[in-house]
Design a protein around this motif. Sequence first.
Motif, mmCIF file in Angstrom:
data_model
loop_
_atom_site.group_PDB
_atom_site.id
_atom_site.type_symbol
_atom_site.label_atom_id
_atom_site.label_comp_id
_atom_site.label_asym_id
_atom_site.label_seq_id
_atom_site.Cartn_x
_atom_site.Cartn_y
_atom_site.Cartn_z
ATOM 1 N N GLY A 1 19.644 9.732 51.823
ATOM 2 C CA GLY A 1 19.324 9.154 50.528
ATOM 3 C C GLY A 1 20.329 9.466 49.444
ATOM 4 N N PHE A 2 21.288 10.350 49.745
ATOM 5 C CA PHE A 2 22.251 10.762 48.722
ATOM 6 C C PHE A 2 23.390 9.754 48.634
ATOM 7 N N ASN A 3 23.697 9.318 47.436
ATOM 8 C CA ASN A 3 24.766 8.353 47.209
ATOM 9 C C ASN A 3 25.840 8.990 46.332
ATOM 10 N N LEU A 4 27.002 9.269 46.908
ATOM 11 C CA LEU A 4 28.084 9.903 46.150
ATOM 12 C C LEU A 4 28.554 9.049 44.980
ATOM 13 N N GLU A 5 28.346 7.745 45.069
ATOM 14 C CA GLU A 5 28.762 6.864 43.991
ATOM 15 C C GLU A 5 27.789 6.890 42.814
ATOM 16 N N ASP A 6 26.550 7.304 43.079
ATOM 17 C CA ASP A 6 25.540 7.310 42.022
ATOM 18 C C ASP A 6 24.527 8.441 42.257
ATOM 19 N N PRO A 7 24.945 9.708 42.070
ATOM 20 C CA PRO A 7 24.070 10.841 42.367
ATOM 21 C C PRO A 7 23.171 11.273 41.218
ATOM 22 N N VAL A 8 23.408 10.732 40.023
ATOM 23 C CA VAL A 8 22.659 11.190 38.844
ATOM 24 C C VAL A 8 21.167 10.902 39.028
ATOM 25 N N GLY A 9 20.368 11.941 38.824
ATOM 26 C CA GLY A 9 18.924 11.798 38.945
ATOM 27 C C GLY A 9 18.380 12.095 40.329
ATOM 28 N N TYR A 10 19.273 12.288 41.307
ATOM 29 C CA TYR A 10 18.794 12.605 42.657
ATOM 30 C C TYR A 10 18.282 14.044 42.668
ATOM 31 N N ARG A 11 17.193 14.281 43.371
ATOM 32 C CA ARG A 11 16.585 15.603 43.327
ATOM 33 C C ARG A 11 17.439 16.647 44.055
ATOM 34 N N SER A 12 17.207 17.900 43.712
ATOM 35 C CA SER A 12 17.897 19.015 44.364
ATOM 36 C C SER A 12 17.097 19.479 45.573
ATOM 37 N N LEU A 13 17.734 20.339 46.376
ATOM 38 C CA LEU A 13 17.113 20.818 47.610
ATOM 39 C C LEU A 13 17.305 22.325 47.711
ATOM 40 N N VAL A 14 16.202 23.058 47.892
ATOM 41 C CA VAL A 14 16.264 24.506 48.086
ATOM 42 C C VAL A 14 15.742 24.828 49.477
ATOM 43 N N LEU A 15 16.566 25.538 50.255
ATOM 44 C CA LEU A 15 16.201 25.977 51.599
ATOM 45 C C LEU A 15 15.921 27.474 51.543
ATOM 46 N N TYR A 16 14.675 27.830 51.803
ATOM 47 C CA TYR A 16 14.246 29.236 51.706
ATOM 48 C C TYR A 16 13.735 29.715 53.052
#
Length: 260
Positions: free
Chosen positions: A85-100
Amino acid sequence: MTTYFIGERERVIRPWECPNCREKREAEAAAEREEWLKSARAEQRERWRRQCGIPAHLLERSTFENFEAGYQDKALRNCRSYAKGFNLEDPVGYRSLVLYSPTPGVGKTHLMVAVADYVIDHWNGEPEVDRWGSPATRCPIRFEKGPGLVLRIRATYSIREKDNHHEREEDIFNQLRGVKLLLLDDVGKEKPSDFTRQLYWSVIDERVTSGLPLVMTCRLPLDSLAELMGDDTVDRLYGMTGGRIETLTGESYRRRKKVA
């Protein structure tokens, strides 16, 4: 055919040509451009792999394809979905991911690097070059280990004023500022202090302000990171992830397979 320039723009005046000749010429030009795009994108992807800060041996062995089937299937599925789902051309607003994970060796760093590898490998944007044909785009991904980042910035405080041969604090922040995807590995192994709280506030605040995501791995639950990062920073991280933390549990892969 006459070629001249208006500023830096090339303008070509062609004599009259028949429709079939023009169609053939345009098809050949389109095919030539596609070949150039394919080659230029491949070169840019490899350049980004060298510049992103991920150790070469990690990039080579940390993909979704070589992650062991049946081991952390839920985390693997969710990280793959995140990367798709990540788009390098339009990443603004994409959620972050934390791996714990409460235990070591369960694949957090592998999955983080696999996300970056997938995002780079599936980038199909327009390669940017300057007027001489050299790459004009900075690497859009940056990998840092939390403890290493702390040490790098602390080291800049002992540099003499006229020493221009070592990186400065601002140089380090410029590497992080504005990158499309920031990767922070092993956060939580640093000794908490006012310095670490200020550092992480600055890093996370810049991500929030710019609307850009990060992927982070840690061995502590987010609430327990407050001493290291500060309450406000942790609260922002929760918001950046949409309140979803990917938790990995189980036996250490390294111990089970006896590998490094």
